[in-house]
Scaffold this active site. Structure first.
Site, PDB file in Angstrom:
ATOM      1  N   GLY A 140      14.697  21.617  -8.678  1.00 16.20           N
ATOM      2  CA  GLY A 140      13.824  22.291  -7.727  1.00 16.20           C
ATOM      3  C   GLY A 140      12.960  23.360  -8.373  1.00 16.20           C
ATOM      4  N   HIS A 155      -7.666 -10.779   1.546  1.00 17.77           N
ATOM      5  CA  HIS A 155      -6.681 -11.669   0.934  1.00 17.77           C
ATOM      6  C   HIS A 155      -7.215 -12.178  -0.384  1.00 17.77           C
ATOM      7  CE1 HIS A 155      -3.538 -14.688   0.553  1.00 17.77           C
ATOM      8  NE2 HIS A 155      -4.492 -15.531   0.212  1.00 17.77           N
TER       9      HIS A 155
END
Ligand code: NAD
Length: 471
Positions: free
Chosen positions: A275, A450
């Site tokens: 952290g 596509h």
């Protein structure tokens, strides 16, 4: 004097990281006279020792994996050898280029860069201490504190830069260690584990919570752990590091595993990734009377990033989590637009994407399945695996899935979770969908080209409606 003789500005920003430099540029666009105080290089942690150089190294790490696969593409490489050195040097060039980019943007936008360490010094005043120790005072109607954060260290695992690294040191390593223990499997731990494994280190990940990337959806965490284990990494979750002692050229570690058993491990290096803490000391906040949160010592701000003291604002990591560059940038813009009387909207904290650039990449926005249930939503969850997407198959990367958490009542996108190829790019479509309050049906009805990876977004939406086509 660093300010080219100018001593008074409409806005002074302390800190030139992503929050600070973006705030400075936007304020200048809005007609304010602006200076930004930065003691190190412009761009802050993110650009110089964080997001950008790690992405460079992660690109190199992914390339290692791709080259290992080259024979399938008819490319003969011979034995593949790896060397972190050139990849590390490349990462510095990438950072330098971006840093020069911010310098250029400051010049273009007439933002004055005050080189030195900035401190609040009385109402509407900021003191700048230059590298030679000389101090100058500047006046400003508004002051934004954007001082960022730094790595936290565990009391029994002090970062010495030699045997125990934080991300700051790990970024400058030119040779991957033989073995490394990564303590903490958040974004930083997961990304460095990926880099070091690709460059030949034996990696052990030790995470105190019950899974890797604990903030992500549980299924995503499980998939990443599986993928990492397949690459040969050792992962201990629910495991607490207890002691770390340097011995010879290595470090002896002891940790308690998930079953409460004591385990021992000797490694060449340790990366502490437990952290970060805010840089809120020595900025003059106390004497200015600026309130900090009791937990974490973050600066307390309202929705416009105003502190309790008139004319003083705080943005980015020093103003609280999530500690993400894109959140800091948006806080900077919201803050200065309000100052300039041209506000767009406060930051939408419910719609901040999380991205971890390991391989497979992980990205998410909104609620996890568990959080949605806990919040009492009636949900439908759809999952679409990459193996059902032609572009992903052609690309050769089908490790992962897209998961959509749909609220049944309004069919809203409560959460979206992607693990797999280009997840960190693809998540933006869900962020926009949520921003525009799109329904899951609307995401599906939008035509995706596509063959592309983006089709899987439409399929994820269809899956959350119970009717995917390609699986
Ligand atoms: P983090 O808080 O995300 O993760 C730290 C992890 O360490 C936690 O999961 C915690 O449970 C674990 N931990 C703490 N003490 C431990 C112990 N004694 N033994 C074992 N595990 C322990 O922090 P981070 O990964 O260091 O990152 C810091 C901040 O920077 C975070 O807010 C993160 O979101 C941000 N960041 C983001 C990115 C990205 O978006 N790609 C990259 C780097 C950093």
């Amino acid at each position: 004097m660093a300010g080219n003789g100018k001593e008074s500005f409409d806005l002074l920003v302390i800190g030139g990281g992503p929050g600070g430099y973006v705030a400075a540029i936007r304020a200048s666009q809005l007609g304010l006279s602006v200076a930004c105080v930065e003691v190190e290089k412009l761009g802050g942690v993110c650009l110089n020792i964080g997001c950008i150089p790690t992405k460079s190294l992660l690109t190199s790490a992914l390339m290692v994996k791709e080259v290992e696969d080259a024979a399938k593409h008819g490319i003969t490489t011979g034995e593949v050898t790896v060397d972190l050195g050139p990849a590390q040097e490349r990462s510095r060039k990438v950072s330098d280029q971006m840093n020069k980019g911010v310098e250029f943007l400051f010049k273009k936008n007439k933002v004055t860069h005050l080189k030195g360490f900035g401190r609040l010094a009385g109402k509407g005043q900021v003191e700048v201490e230059a590298a030679d120790g000389s101090k100058s005072k500047y006046k400003a109607k508004h002051v934004i504190v954007a001082t960022g954060s730094r790595p936290q260290s565990l009391p029994f695992l002090q970062i010495d830069g030699e045997h125990v690294w934080s991300s700051d040191e790990a970024l400058f390593v030119k040779k991957a260690p033989k073995s490394i223990a990564v303590i903490g499997a958040g974004a930083i731990g997961a990304e460095f584990a990926d880099i070091f494994e690709a460059f030949g280190s034996e990696v052990t990940l030790i995470e105190a919570l019950d899974r890797v990337l604990p903030l992500e959806d549980a299924e995503v965490s499980a998939h990443l752990a599986k993928s990492y284990k397949k690459r040969g990494m050792s992962i201990h979750t629910g495991a607490r590091l207890e002691t770390a002692d340097q011995a010879g050229d290595g470090v002896n570690l002891t940790f308690k595993d998930a079953d409460g058993k004591k385990q021992k491990l000797t490694v060449e290096k340790v990366l502490s990734a437990v952290g970060r803490i805010p840089n809120t000391e020595d900025v003059g906040l106390e004497s200015a009377g600026v309130k900090l949160s009791e937990k974490g010592r973050f600066i307390q701000v309202d929705e416009w990033m105003r502190t309790n003291v008139e004319g003083i604002y705080a943005i980015g990591d020093c103003a609280g989590g999530p500690l993400l560059a894109h959140k800091a940038m948006h806080e900077g813009v919201a803050c200065v637009e309000k100052i300039a009387g041209d506000p767009h909207a406060p930051v939408d904290y419910e719609n901040i994407p999380n991205c971890t650039y390991c391989h497979p990449e992980v990205a998410s926005v909104g609620l996890t399945e568990e959080q949605a249930k806990e919040a009492g939503y009636d949900i439908e969850v759809g999952k679409f695996p990459w193996v059902g997407n032609g572009r992903a198959v052609a690309y050769g990367d089908v490790d992962g899935f897209i998961k959509v958490v749909r609220g049944k009542k309004y069919s809203e996108i409560l959460g979206a979770h992607i693990i797999g190829p280009h997840a960190t790019e693809l998540i933006a479509e869900f962020v926009l969908g949520r921003h525009l309050e799109s329904t899951v049906e609307e995401v599906e009805k939008a035509i995706h080209p596509h063959p592309t990876l983006s089709e899987a977004i439409g399929e994820g939406a269809l899956a959350a409606l119970g009717r995917p086509i390609h699986i």
